[in-house]
Design an enzyme around this catalytic site. Structure first.
Site, mmCIF file in Angstrom:
data_model
loop_
_atom_site.group_PDB
_atom_site.id
_atom_site.type_symbol
_atom_site.label_atom_id
_atom_site.label_comp_id
_atom_site.label_asym_id
_atom_site.label_seq_id
_atom_site.Cartn_x
_atom_site.Cartn_y
_atom_site.Cartn_z
ATOM 1 N N THR A 87 0.848 -1.187 0.000
ATOM 2 C CA THR A 87 0.000 0.000 0.000
ATOM 3 C C THR A 87 0.882 1.235 0.000
ATOM 4 O OG1 THR A 87 -1.844 -1.040 1.123
ATOM 5 C CG2 THR A 87 -1.612 1.330 1.427
ATOM 6 N N ARG A 124 -14.489 -6.572 0.550
ATOM 7 C CA ARG A 124 -13.827 -6.047 1.756
ATOM 8 C C ARG A 124 -13.101 -4.729 1.434
ATOM 9 N NH1 ARG A 124 -8.267 -4.603 2.997
ATOM 10 N NH2 ARG A 124 -7.956 -4.857 5.223
ATOM 11 N N VAL A 125 -13.253 -3.762 2.302
ATOM 12 C CA VAL A 125 -12.514 -2.504 2.157
ATOM 13 C C VAL A 125 -11.700 -2.287 3.428
ATOM 14 C CG1 VAL A 125 -12.702 0.002 1.883
ATOM 15 C CG2 VAL A 125 -14.282 -1.505 0.665
ATOM 16 N N GLY A 177 -0.773 -1.631 6.618
ATOM 17 C CA GLY A 177 -0.893 -2.781 7.515
ATOM 18 C C GLY A 177 -2.312 -3.301 7.530
ATOM 19 N N GLY A 234 -5.768 -3.237 7.780
ATOM 20 C CA GLY A 234 -6.636 -2.070 7.762
ATOM 21 C C GLY A 234 -7.714 -2.083 8.823
HETATM 22 N N1 ASP Z 1 -3.834 -1.276 4.717
HETATM 23 C C1 ASP Z 1 -4.132 -2.085 3.572
HETATM 24 C C2 ASP Z 1 -5.482 -2.738 3.764
HETATM 25 O O1 ASP Z 1 -5.801 -3.162 4.861
HETATM 26 C C3 ASP Z 1 -3.120 -3.124 3.266
HETATM 27 C C4 ASP Z 1 -1.679 -2.694 3.251
HETATM 28 O O2 ASP Z 1 -1.290 -1.770 3.919
HETATM 29 O O3 ASP Z 1 -0.874 -3.307 2.528
HETATM 30 O O4 ASP Z 1 -6.178 -2.886 2.800
#
Ligand code: ASP
Length: 334
Positions: free
Chosen positions: A195, A223-224, A247, A249
């Site tokens: 991300t 999923r979001v 991380g 989310g």
């Molecule tokens: N934060 C993102 C999510 O939960 C994933 C990531 O940080 O790689 O969708």
């Protein structure tokens, strides 16, 4: 400290906090900071705008677009699919006036961050999702791209299908094999995140931020995570500072993570301490669970001071100023 600031802090009973003064040192600007090692290229792309006196909002969009162009990463159309094999993308953007826009679960659109900007500029709304977001993008001149999966994504998806376990573990490093600045890896060595969150301050002293992602690999369709959620994956307050996260989310959403980081900076904490306190908020909820997942916060204040903190070892970020583009490793709590 002026009277207004003193009263504000006094009313919160915060006289003993480690305060920094907003006026003591020269402000470091322009500056752009971004998550993970891929932030080096992202910062360079943002700098093409910041370095010629451009606006932070244009710079963060350019940085995110750069990332979305990288086909073999976990962002944009080359990202990892959900558990049904479909790549769905999330992105958001926020400017110095607290204008913001976001898209979630958008498919087959190469630059979700630019769609998010259009949501911000052309609609009275903040967040568009799924088919509606795609329809809006097409109406605004974005082309529908054929679905593609990068080689890395196909490999990781096939591996995941063998067990089809739904374990939202993210960003835990395999440092032995890949060194201290390695991206996070699945057991077979393929990365499980990337991300891209970035925040910047331009020459005029204005802050903006953007986030773009394909979200958690092999998520349930629909999923979001935190990334497109203002106050979770990104928050900008032009009086105080800006923060972004990466991380798991769900953990970030639960504590309104980046909003919390900015509020801690408002109370006088340095960016690093503000990030640390937000991480503590997650860890203190459930320490045993926190040991199995990663969340990292990254923040910038109005003086151009930056900092980060993560739950576990391995969260990296990049900082670009007029003199350098440098990768750092965040301190971690557990
Ligand atoms: N934060 C993102 C999510 O939960 C994933 C990531 O940080 O790689 O969708």
């Amino acid at each position: 400290m002026n009277r207004k600031k003193f009263l504000k802090l006094g009313s919160l009973g915060l006289g003993s906090l480690p305060l920094f003064s907003f006026s003591e040192t020269v402000v470091q600007k322009p500056i752009v900071i971004s998550t993970w090692e891929s932030g080096m290229g992202v910062n360079a792309a943002a700098w093409e705008i910041l370095g010629i006196n451009g606006k932070a909002i244009d710079a963060v969009e350019a940085g995110a677009v750069h990332m979305e162009n990288e086909i073999n990463c976990c962002v944009g159309l080359g990202g990892y699919p959900d558990r049904d094999g479909i790549v769905t993308l999330d992105a958001c953007i926020m400017d110095e006036h607290s204008n913001c826009g976001a898209v979630a679960g958008i498919e087959q659109i190469k630059h979700p961050v630019s769609v998010a900007r259009k949501v911000m500029e052309k609609t009275p709304h903040v967040l568009l999702v799924g088919n509606g977001a795609q329809q809006f993008a097409i109406e605004n001149g974005f082309e529908k791209e054929p679905p593609i999966l990068s080689d890395d994504a196909i490999k990781a998806y096939k591996n995941w299908l063998m067990k089809s376990e739904y374990k939202p573990i993210i960003n835990i490093e395999n440092k032995k094999e890949h060194g201290p600045f390695a991206p996070a890896f699945f057991e077979d060595g393929t990365p499980n995140h990337d991300t891209m969150g970035l925040v910047a301050m331009d020459n005029a002293g204005n802050l903006s931020g953007a986030v773009t992602t394909s979200g958690m690999a092999f998520k349930i369709h629909g999923r979001v995570g935190d990334s497109p959620v203002i106050g979770a994956g990104l928050f900008v307050d032009n009086e105080v500072g800006a923060a972004t996260s990466s991380g798991v989310g769900e953990e970030v959403i639960r504590i309104c993570g980046t909003h919390l980081v900015v509020e801690f900076m408002r109370q006088g904490y340095s960016p690093e301490l503000a990030c640390k306190k937000a991480v503590e908020r997650i860890v203190n909820r459930d320490r045993a669970k926190a040991k199995t997942l990663q969340v990292g916060f990254l923040a910038l204040n109005k003086k151009g001071q930056f900092g980060a903190y993560s739950i576990l070892d391995g969260f990296t970020f990049c900082v670009k100023t007029g003199t350098e583009n440098k990768m750092y490793k965040a301190k971690h709590l557990l």
